[in-house]
Design a protein around this motif. Sequence first.
Motif, PDB file in Angstrom:
ATOM      1  N   ALA A 165       0.816  -1.212   0.000  1.00  0.00           N
ATOM      2  CA  ALA A 165       0.000   0.000   0.000  1.00  0.00           C
ATOM      3  C   ALA A 165       0.852   1.265   0.000  1.00  0.00           C
ATOM      4  O   ALA A 165       0.419   2.321  -0.443  1.00  0.00           O
ATOM      5  CB  ALA A 165      -0.928  -0.002   1.213  1.00  0.00           C
ATOM      6  N   ASP A 166       2.114   1.134   0.495  1.00  0.00           N
ATOM      7  CA  ASP A 166       2.994   2.296   0.536  1.00  0.00           C
ATOM      8  C   ASP A 166       3.617   2.602  -0.820  1.00  0.00           C
ATOM      9  O   ASP A 166       4.207   3.658  -1.006  1.00  0.00           O
ATOM     10  CB  ASP A 166       4.142   2.069   1.542  1.00  0.00           C
ATOM     11  CG  ASP A 166       3.626   1.979   2.965  1.00  0.00           C
ATOM     12  OD1 ASP A 166       2.535   2.525   3.226  1.00  0.00           O
ATOM     13  OD2 ASP A 166       4.302   1.356   3.796  1.00  0.00           O
ATOM     14  N   ARG A 167       3.515   1.663  -1.728  1.00  0.00           N
ATOM     15  CA  ARG A 167       4.145   1.859  -3.039  1.00  0.00           C
ATOM     16  C   ARG A 167       3.167   1.552  -4.169  1.00  0.00           C
ATOM     17  O   ARG A 167       3.451   0.733  -5.038  1.00  0.00           O
ATOM     18  CB  ARG A 167       5.389   0.965  -3.164  1.00  0.00           C
ATOM     19  CG  ARG A 167       6.491   1.344  -2.197  1.00  0.00           C
ATOM     20  CD  ARG A 167       7.607   0.325  -2.213  1.00  0.00           C
ATOM     21  NE  ARG A 167       8.221   0.181  -3.515  1.00  0.00           N
ATOM     22  CZ  ARG A 167       8.758  -0.956  -3.971  1.00  0.00           C
ATOM     23  NH1 ARG A 167       8.708  -2.045  -3.244  1.00  0.00           N
ATOM     24  NH2 ARG A 167       9.307  -1.003  -5.154  1.00  0.00           N
ATOM     25  N   PRO A 168       1.992   2.222  -4.164  1.00  0.00           N
ATOM     26  CA  PRO A 168       1.037   1.947  -5.231  1.00  0.00           C
ATOM     27  C   PRO A 168       1.628   2.378  -6.559  1.00  0.00           C
ATOM     28  O   PRO A 168       2.224   3.443  -6.648  1.00  0.00           O
ATOM     29  CB  PRO A 168      -0.184   2.796  -4.847  1.00  0.00           C
ATOM     30  CG  PRO A 168       0.392   3.916  -4.029  1.00  0.00           C
ATOM     31  CD  PRO A 168       1.567   3.320  -3.296  1.00  0.00           C
ATOM     32  N   GLY A 169       1.505   1.563  -7.564  1.00  0.00           N
ATOM     33  CA  GLY A 169       2.012   1.943  -8.867  1.00  0.00           C
ATOM     34  C   GLY A 169       3.515   1.850  -8.992  1.00  0.00           C
ATOM     35  O   GLY A 169       4.078   2.199 -10.019  1.00  0.00           O
ATOM     36  N   ALA A 170       4.190   1.383  -7.916  1.00  0.00           N
ATOM     37  CA  ALA A 170       5.646   1.243  -7.989  1.00  0.00           C
ATOM     38  C   ALA A 170       6.031   0.100  -8.909  1.00  0.00           C
ATOM     39  O   ALA A 170       7.146   0.038  -9.391  1.00  0.00           O
ATOM     40  CB  ALA A 170       6.225   0.996  -6.597  1.00  0.00           C
ATOM     41  N   VAL A 171       5.121  -0.795  -9.111  1.00  0.00           N
ATOM     42  CA  VAL A 171       5.377  -1.954  -9.961  1.00  0.00           C
ATOM     43  C   VAL A 171       4.162  -2.177 -10.839  1.00  0.00           C
ATOM     44  O   VAL A 171       3.145  -1.502 -10.721  1.00  0.00           O
ATOM     45  CB  VAL A 171       5.628  -3.218  -9.114  1.00  0.00           C
ATOM     46  CG1 VAL A 171       6.953  -3.126  -8.389  1.00  0.00           C
ATOM     47  CG2 VAL A 171       4.481  -3.447  -8.152  1.00  0.00           C
TER      48      VAL A 171
END
Length: 281
Positions: free
Chosen positions: A231-237
């Motif tokens: 949830a802390d890196r939405p769209g990170a991957v």
Amino acid sequence: MSEFDQPVLDDHLHLDAENQGLDAVRDFARAGGTHLLVVNKPSWHLGVEPDTGADFRPVFEETARLVEAAREILDGEAWPVLGVHPGLVSRLVEERGFSPGDARDLMCAGIDAAAAVASEGRAVALKSGRPHYDVSSAVWEASNAVIRHACERAADVGVSLQLHTESTDDLTAVGEWASAAGLAPEAVVKHYASGRLSGCTPSVMCDKEYLQDAVGSGERFLMETDFIDDADRPGAVMGPKTVPRRVRWLLESGHEDAVRRAHVETPAAVYGIDTEATLDG
Ligand SMILES: [Zn+2]
């Protein structure tokens, strides 16, 4: 039956019950995905700060639990990939005061714990590797020792090995370590790979250029998103629908043979899994 009438495998993604969890599996299945290799999240993401190999066990059991639930959703199958994230070495050395040698020993013990689960037929591969960022030579050597240990344990229990490594298109040396340990180099998979790789099997990120390169190589390859479910890196991957979307794109581009290579032939050769026989009609 999925819309593609054939298996669609994401070779490397993570699930987190605290985040999207099984909703990510539903998204994958709705988009036409059928099979998943689910890699345990890094131990620290689950709040585990290990002191012994046994301390990794809850991380593996949580992955196994999510895989069992994913199997109920998929037309195909899901399998765990279990091991120790190579970034742990830096946390141990820089934040917890471990010597590189002590970090190596603890990470090898974590690999042993993963191998014990795999020996029960509950995982198709171990996971190991080395940092993708610059580290001291002592940390680099410790990490390579963990990889060699993982090769030995994978060979012992008869499973494959996924690796996280620096960005490279040549892992011939690692393939030689695998051979020396009795593990076929083809059974060593570089996760987060670009389109071509010497020495081991590439698990290609679903970037279109990388995929075109892999298709054109004529070599074995797998497809992955490395969806991290964080949830802390939405769209990170890439999201969980990406592999099915790229399969559709490849089929529309006339690459039926390459799709079969990545979703049937390479999984059979690398992991000994039959994605066709495990697909519900
Ligand atoms: Zn990953």
